[in-house]
Design a protein around this motif. Structure first.
Motif, PDB file in Angstrom:
ATOM      1  N   GLU A  74       3.576   6.439   1.679  1.00 51.86           N
ATOM      2  CA  GLU A  74       4.578   7.354   1.152  1.00 51.86           C
ATOM      3  C   GLU A  74       4.379   7.555  -0.347  1.00 51.86           C
ATOM      4  N   ARG A  75       3.868   6.526  -1.021  1.00 52.51           N
ATOM      5  CA  ARG A  75       3.675   6.532  -2.470  1.00 52.51           C
ATOM      6  C   ARG A  75       2.477   5.643  -2.765  1.00 52.51           C
ATOM      7  N   PRO A  76       1.944   5.743  -4.009  1.00 49.92           N
ATOM      8  CA  PRO A  76       0.846   4.837  -4.343  1.00 49.92           C
ATOM      9  C   PRO A  76       1.353   3.405  -4.367  1.00 49.92           C
ATOM     10  N   GLY A  77       0.685   2.487  -3.723  1.00 50.14           N
ATOM     11  CA  GLY A  77       1.210   1.125  -3.598  1.00 50.14           C
ATOM     12  C   GLY A  77       0.271   0.075  -4.120  1.00 50.14           C
ATOM     13  N   MET A  78       0.504  -1.152  -3.683  1.00 49.98           N
ATOM     14  CA  MET A  78      -0.310  -2.295  -4.075  1.00 49.98           C
ATOM     15  C   MET A  78      -0.207  -3.310  -2.942  1.00 49.98           C
ATOM     16  N   TYR A  85       0.806  -1.236   0.000  1.00 47.92           N
ATOM     17  CA  TYR A  85       0.000   0.000   0.000  1.00 47.92           C
ATOM     18  C   TYR A  85       0.836   1.281   0.000  1.00 47.92           C
ATOM     19  N   GLY A  86       2.140   1.166  -0.318  1.00 51.02           N
ATOM     20  CA  GLY A  86       2.989   2.351  -0.283  1.00 51.02           C
ATOM     21  C   GLY A  86       3.362   2.789   1.121  1.00 51.02           C
ATOM     22  N   TRP A  87       3.102   1.904   2.090  1.00 57.41           N
ATOM     23  CA  TRP A  87       3.375   2.253   3.488  1.00 57.41           C
ATOM     24  C   TRP A  87       4.862   2.345   3.773  1.00 57.41           C
ATOM     25  N   ARG A  88       5.293   3.465   4.395  1.00 54.66           N
ATOM     26  CA  ARG A  88       6.644   3.506   4.972  1.00 54.66           C
ATOM     27  C   ARG A  88       6.561   2.991   6.396  1.00 54.66           C
ATOM     28  N   GLN A  89       5.541   3.484   7.129  1.00 46.94           N
ATOM     29  CA  GLN A  89       5.191   2.855   8.403  1.00 46.94           C
ATOM     30  C   GLN A  89       3.707   2.556   8.368  1.00 46.94           C
ATOM     31  N   ALA A 113       0.050   2.315   8.011  1.00 45.59           N
ATOM     32  CA  ALA A 113      -1.027   3.278   7.776  1.00 45.59           C
ATOM     33  C   ALA A 113      -0.562   4.639   7.282  1.00 45.59           C
ATOM     34  N   PHE A 114       0.720   4.778   6.841  1.00 48.88           N
ATOM     35  CA  PHE A 114       1.190   6.021   6.222  1.00 48.88           C
ATOM     36  C   PHE A 114       1.766   5.714   4.849  1.00 48.88           C
TER      37      PHE A 114
END
Ligand SMILES: *Cc1c(COP(=O)(O)O)cnc(C)c1O
Length: 371
Positions: A226-230, A217-221, A223-224
């Motif tokens: 950082e970028r569009p993810g999957m 999901y683009g998470w760095r931590q 629920a945050f």
């Protein structure tokens, strides 16, 4: 088939006790996705490869798509690869939003021809080539030394598709460490195979961080984004099984090489064209692929005698209905690609085969090939 073309079951049975107890450990451990087994496998595989980081993902196709995205490849970009590969390699380029530009193979190793990469980078008019994906087909690394030199002269990423080359190397350096970023598949029949889907990306720290974000999901931590993810995660059961199999990989690759030399010893004196290994290369024989003009006849001959074979691949990607007409063709066309697909035949070569199985198959072929 008395001797099947591949046998993921044989691979499970060879390590049954270890795999069963690894599965048990996960079931009772209570952590099923991105837990301690995935972390341990990532670290162990990174250390096996001598690469900074490995990030586990859902499968080999996702690994390629995520690697491309981590390199910033997307809409409007062009990416060079081969047409003589698993459709997955080309599919991943389109999944990342880019245009595949398919280049011909070297007719001896059947891997990406570096000279044609050079002329395609120079002559491709719609726009600059943003990345090159070298596929280490059948377990034989593409000519990474030449490719690195050519790609290094341009603002372009060099990506290794190692789905068939776990443990292969050039001058002692493992496939997976020879470009900017590398991808693996752990599909059950691969040299390092899970019992389900799995994949990984190997990279330096900066790209690996991006890959780790993209896979979830683009998470760095938590629920945050950082970028569009999957969502493309390696699960704990597969990671635990892969840790078991990794411990046997070198021995099993050596066994594949033994079986390959057994085939070649019988077949080289005949009209059959046997696989060649470039000097300095350690081949891992994901497939042992022979060539003959009468391929279909030989395949029937073996099939009638209960020997399974397969064809990797019968139709190049640029001639597949799902891709024809949409993918771009590189400098010089795809003559070798279109010629070899009519001649290639993959013989059984998994590590659990007995010497006598290979001798039997080789003798059947020698008898058939006799003028
Ligand atoms: C198997 C394979 C893939 C795709 O891997 P999946 O895990 O099936 O998505 C990609 N490239 C090559 C060369 C392969 O052999």
């Amino acid at each position: 088939m008395k001797i099947p073309a591949a046998s993921p079951l044989a691979s499970y049975l060879a390590h049954q006790d270890e795999i069963d107890s690894a599965i048990d450990r996960v079931l009772t451990g209570g952590s099923y996705v991105l837990g301690p087994e995935t972390k341990a496998f990532e670290d162990e595989f990174a250390s096996y490869l001598s690469r900074d980081r490995v990030v586990g993902v859902g499968n080999g196709t996702d690994a390629l798509e995520i690697a491309l995205r981590a390199c910033g490849v997307g809409q409007g970009d062009a990416v060079i690869t081969v047409s003589h590969t698993a459709v997955a390699t080309v599919a991943a380029i389109e999944l990342a939003g880019a245009t595949p530009v398919l280049v011909d193979i070297d007719p001896t190793t059947l891997t990406l021809d570096p000279n044609l990469v050079e002329s395609t980078i120079r002559d491709y008019h719609p726009g600059p080539i943003k990345a090159v994906i070298a596929v280490h087909l059948y377990g034989h690394p593409a000519d990474m030394v030449a490719l690195k030199r050519i790609v290094g002269e341009h603002d372009c990423w060099l990506i290794e598709d190692c789905a068939q080359a776990h443990g292969a190397s050039i001058e002692g350096q493992k496939a997976g460490t020879l470009g900017d970023v590398a991808t693996f598949s752990f599909y059950p029949t691969k040299n390092l195979g899970a019992i389900g889907d799995g994949g990984a990306v190997a990279a330096g720290p900066e790209l690996a961080d991006k890959v780790a974000e993209l896979r979830q999901y683009g998470w760095r931590q938590t629920a945050f984004s950082e970028r569009p993810g999957m969502n493309s995660r390696l699960d704990e059961l597969q990671a635990a099984i892969l840790r078991v199999k990794l411990g046997h990989l070198d021995r099993e690759n050596a066994r594949r090489r033994q079986l390959a030399s057994r085939y070649s010893a019988v077949l080289e004196p005949t009209s059959i064209v046997c696989p060649v290994t470039r000097p300095g290369v350690e081949h891992v024989f994901h497939q042992y692929v022979i060539r003959t003009a009468k391929r279909d006849e030989l395949r029937d001959h073996l099939g009638e005698r209960s020997v399974g074979t397969s064809i990797h691949y019968p139709i190049p990607v640029h001639l597949q209905p799902g891709y024809a007409g949409r993918v771009a063709i590189g400098a010089g066309g795809l003559g070798h690609t279109e010629a070899v697909c009519r001649e290639i035949l993959s013989l059984p070569v998994y590590p659990q085969l007995a010497d006598s199985d290979v001798d039997h198959v080789a003798e059947l072929i020698r008898g058939w090939a006799r003028p």
